[in-house]
Design an enzyme around this catalytic site. Structure first.
Site, short mmCIF file in Angstrom:
data_model
loop_
_atom_site.label_atom_id
_atom_site.label_comp_id
_atom_site.label_asym_id
_atom_site.label_seq_id
_atom_site.Cartn_x
_atom_site.Cartn_y
_atom_site.Cartn_z
N ASN A 1 2.07 -0.42 5.23
CA ASN A 1 2.46 -0.78 3.87
C ASN A 1 3.34 -2.01 3.95
O ASN A 1 4.39 -1.97 4.60
CB ASN A 1 3.22 0.39 3.22
CG ASN A 1 3.91 -0.01 1.93
OD1 ASN A 1 3.44 -0.87 1.19
ND2 ASN A 1 5.03 0.62 1.64
N GLY A 2 2.93 -3.09 3.30
CA GLY A 2 3.75 -4.29 3.30
C GLY A 2 2.95 -5.53 3.66
O GLY A 2 1.73 -5.59 3.48
N ILE B 1 11.07 -11.29 -19.34
CA ILE B 1 11.08 -10.43 -20.52
C ILE B 1 12.44 -10.53 -21.18
O ILE B 1 13.44 -10.89 -20.54
CB ILE B 1 10.76 -8.96 -20.19
CG1 ILE B 1 11.80 -8.37 -19.23
CG2 ILE B 1 9.36 -8.80 -19.65
CD1 ILE B 1 11.70 -6.87 -19.06
N CYS C 1 0.83 -1.19 0.00
CA CYS C 1 0.00 0.00 0.00
C CYS C 1 0.87 1.24 0.00
O CYS C 1 2.08 1.18 -0.13
CB CYS C 1 -0.91 0.01 1.24
SG CYS C 1 -1.91 -1.49 1.43
N ARG D 1 -4.82 1.59 -0.46
CA ARG D 1 -4.71 0.14 -0.28
C ARG D 1 -4.62 -0.62 -1.59
O ARG D 1 -5.37 -0.37 -2.53
CB ARG D 1 -5.91 -0.38 0.51
CG ARG D 1 -5.77 -1.87 0.86
CD ARG D 1 -6.98 -2.42 1.57
NE ARG D 1 -6.74 -3.80 1.97
CZ ARG D 1 -7.69 -4.71 2.15
NH1 ARG D 1 -8.96 -4.38 2.00
NH2 ARG D 1 -7.38 -5.95 2.50
N LEU D 2 -3.65 -1.56 -1.62
CA LEU D 2 -3.61 -2.61 -2.62
C LEU D 2 -4.03 -3.89 -1.90
O LEU D 2 -3.30 -4.40 -1.06
CB LEU D 2 -2.20 -2.76 -3.20
CG LEU D 2 -2.02 -3.84 -4.27
CD1 LEU D 2 -2.78 -3.47 -5.55
CD2 LEU D 2 -0.54 -4.06 -4.59
N ASP E 1 -3.59 -8.98 8.17
CA ASP E 1 -2.33 -8.91 8.91
C ASP E 1 -2.16 -7.55 9.58
O ASP E 1 -1.44 -7.43 10.57
CB ASP E 1 -1.14 -9.23 8.01
CG ASP E 1 -1.06 -8.36 6.76
OD1 ASP E 1 -2.08 -7.75 6.40
OD2 ASP E 1 0.02 -8.30 6.14
N SER F 1 10.39 -12.85 -6.04
CA SER F 1 11.61 -12.58 -6.79
C SER F 1 12.81 -13.18 -6.07
O SER F 1 12.72 -13.60 -4.92
CB SER F 1 11.81 -11.07 -6.95
OG SER F 1 12.33 -10.50 -5.76
N GLY F 2 13.95 -13.18 -6.77
CA GLY F 2 15.19 -13.70 -6.20
C GLY F 2 16.12 -12.63 -5.68
O GLY F 2 17.32 -12.90 -5.45
#
Length: 649
Positions: free
Chosen positions: A84-85, A299, A2, A59-60, A109, A371-372
């Site tokens: 956020n997170g 990509i 967020c 908010r996402l 959460d 992701s790495g």
């Protein structure tokens, strides 16, 4: 994932109103397009305290889609938070808090944070396993707590005047508040040209600061106290007797658990897959934990040197994922205005361009991607660590012998203008041999070294710096673990500096620009602690980095990927600068508008451009950084920055 913004104040004339808070949250709506919320402590019944708070949230929606609206409070409305997170261990924490008598009204959460704060105060962060930047308003005590995750995955900036503290996820939100000036900090420009980013706690503007990773800030009665709550244990060597097999077992268990926790989501998830060791391991662990093929994304570019799609295909086929592959024609002219606006500050890592392209196409299928990121820093994967090791062997030689050896080697190495060419890298290596190991590493990773910056700056700008040493950011980080071998110390430096300030900033801003949540299991603090304790011999040997990663997860890695050299996630900057953008370089960097800023000497900039265009030297990344700095000035200083990303220069 967020965006957050807010303020606290202890005088009425320092208050912000609903209109200001609305503008602050609107400026970061790309971080949270699904919902918006605001809270004002002054609206609470019976609240007459001189200290008041305003909290805003975009908010996402990822967890508890229906019930996770923010700002959110405890049962009696005395503790409020915006966040956020993700707190990945929120289910376990929720069960513990319920057993202690806390009552929950949502399944999110976020609600865990307010109850953890009730139970543990500012030490609540020590219980969390995740990536986060949050604010907690304690109405009973007129106190604000700001916190940032251990590794620095989520950003948090603030400005304190004594009577008011403003904070937000991104700088553009703070600029919406009255009284926030856009006065450029000269030292931040010097830092940017050194590192290609502006390190914490600095920001590009005077009076605005970044909260460093693993820190909390407490505001009370106008006073701000910033303190550290965690650090990776590089300063101590593990005394626990463990065989290499024991280390591999613990690594497998710890990283698998980190992946499992990051697969918690109420929306579709996937993984970035470059075909490198780190991203393939993460995708492989995800697939092993899933009962259906996971989505993976890569990509590629039409230029072979920048195209990893063949390796990504091999990894996807080996792991049996549902793979999505995209060919893109990278255009700096198309992406630059978006990049400059989204990053808020001058940011010169050109791999932000492909990261934004990748985030865009990934978001069309999923809302969360693993992701790495972090594998190279934690497990000594970068080729520069090989140079650190090799130079360390030369450090045992007497200074005169080292100088003579360096001169003879210098004469024998052919010159090349290519940025990554062996000859050029070899000459840079030898040039730095006479310096201390710490200064040598600073020179290797820097964009403009001290000599180049001195040649570039006008006398007036140099005077503004007043003897400031931008290298102290790296040198201070080396002091965190003085007892370890120098390769381990250098990986520790990268974990403290390059990783949060460049890599994690790049991924956060690029992914959030498209409303995509990026999660990195390597950034789990238990994985980081394990890597920090690990003897260097398990991670690194001459000619090979990430040794234990490859050995531990060999079953997930195709043979071709186990042995492939590392390829950076980049774009053809050198080609662009000598071809389609050569005219733009002169038009922007040598314009009267640019030179009137009083930062750079015209003849020094002209020399860089001419040396690059005539292929006498490869200054592509230096010119790219100068270009980003000038375009940033035009976006954020010369005019009021727009509320949404521009589409043209």
């Amino acid at each position: 994932m967020c965006g957050i913004a807010g303020a606290v104040w202890n005088r009425l004339d320092a208050a912000i109103d609903r209109s200001v808070l609305s503008h602050m949250t609107t400026a970061i709506q790309h971080r949270g397009p699904d919902d918006v919320g605001m809270f004002f402590s002054s609206e609470l019944e019976g609240n007459s305290s001189p200290s008041q708070c305003a909290l805003g949230h975009r908010r996402l929606s990822i967890i508890d889609l229906a019930g996770g609206h923010q700002p959110l409070s405890n049962e009696d409305g005395t503790v409020w938070t915006i966040f956020n997170g993700e707190i990945y261990n929120y289910r376990e924490l929720r069960d513990e808090l319920i057993s202690r008598g806390h009552r929950f009204s949502t399944s999110s959460d976020t609600e865990v944070i307010v109850h953890l704060y009730e139970e543990f105060g500012q030490r609540c962060v020590e219980k969390m396993r995740g990536m986060f930047a949050f604010a907690v308003w304690d109405n009973r005590h007129g106190r604000l707590l700001l916190a940032r995750d251990r590794m620095g995955q989520k950003p948090l900036i603030y400005r304190n005047t004594g009577t008011q503290l403003l904070f937000a996820s991104e700088l553009k939100a703070l600029l919406q508040a009255p009284g926030v000036t856009r006065q450029v900090n000269p030292k931040s420009i010097d830092l940017f040209l050194t590192y290609q980013y502006i390190p914490h706690p600095h920001s590009i503007f005077e009076g605005i600061h970044k909260l460093p990773p693993a820190h909390v800030a407490v505001w009370e009665a106008g006073e701000v106290t910033v303190s550290r709550y965690w650090e990776a244990p590089y300063s101590t060597v593990s005394t626990k007797p463990m065989s290499e097999e024991d280390w591999r077992k613990e690594l497998r268990e710890t990283l698998t658990e980190a992946v499992r926790l990051r697969m918690r989501s109420d929306v579709p998830i996937g993984a970035f897959l470059s075909g490198g060791v780190d991203s393939t391991i993460i995708a492989g662990l995800m697939q092993s934990l899933s009962d259906r093929p996971i989505h993976t994304f890569s990509i590629g570019f039409p230029i072979k040197e920048y195209d990893e799609r063949s390796y990504a295909r091999q990894a996807a086929a080996h792991l049996k994922t549902e793979h999505h592959e995209y060919l893109v024609e990278p255009s700096a002219l198309e992406m630059l205005p978006k990049l400059i606006w989204h990053y808020d500050e001058p940011f010169g890592d050109s791999s932000a361009i492909p990261t934004m392209y990748l985030s865009d196409v990934t978001r069309q299928v999923v809302k969360v991607s693993l992701s790495g990121d972090g594998g190279d820093e934690l497990f000594a994967g970068y080729s520069r660590y090989q140079a650190v090791h090799l130079a360390g062997r030369a450090d045992w030689l007497p200074a005169p012998l080292k100088a003579m050896l360096g001169w003879r080697m210098w004469q024998r190495i052919p010159t090349s203008t290519k940025q990554g060419a062996w000859g050029r890298r070899g000459k840079r290596f030898i040039e730095a041999l006479s310096q201390s190991p710490e200064r040598r590493y600073l020179r290797w990773i820097g964009i403009f070294d001290q000599q180049l910056r001195n040649e570039l700056y006008t006398p007036e700008f140099s005077n503004q710096l007043g003897g400031f040493d931008s290298g102290n950011f790296i040198l201070d980080a080396y002091q965190q673990c003085p007892q370890r071998d120098f390769v381990t110390r250098t990986t520790s430096v990268d974990v403290q500096t390059y990783l949060p300030c460049d890599i994690l900033t790049k991924v956060d801003i690029a992914s959030m620009a498209y409303g995509l949540e990026a999660r990195s299991p390597f950034m789990d603090h238990r994985v980081a602690e394990l890597a920090a304790r690990m003897p260097i011999e398990l991670k690194f040997q001459p000619g090979q980095g990430k040794k234990i990663l490859i050995e531990t997860f060999r079953d997930l890695l195709p043979t071709s990927i186990q042995n492939r050299p590392k390829m950076g996630f980049g774009v053809p900057i050198d080609h662009w600068m000598r071809n389609e953008y050569r005219d733009m370089l002169r038009e922007l960097l040598l314009s009267e508008r640019s030179l009137q800023r009083g930062i750079f000497r015209k003849e020094a900039v002209e020399r860089l451009i001419n040396e690059h265009l005539t292929e006498r030297w490869d200054h592509a990344y230096r010119l790219w950084n100068l270009l980003c700095l000038e375009l940033w000035h035009r976006t954020y200083v010369d005019a009021i920055p727009p509320m949404t990303a521009p589409t043209s220069l």
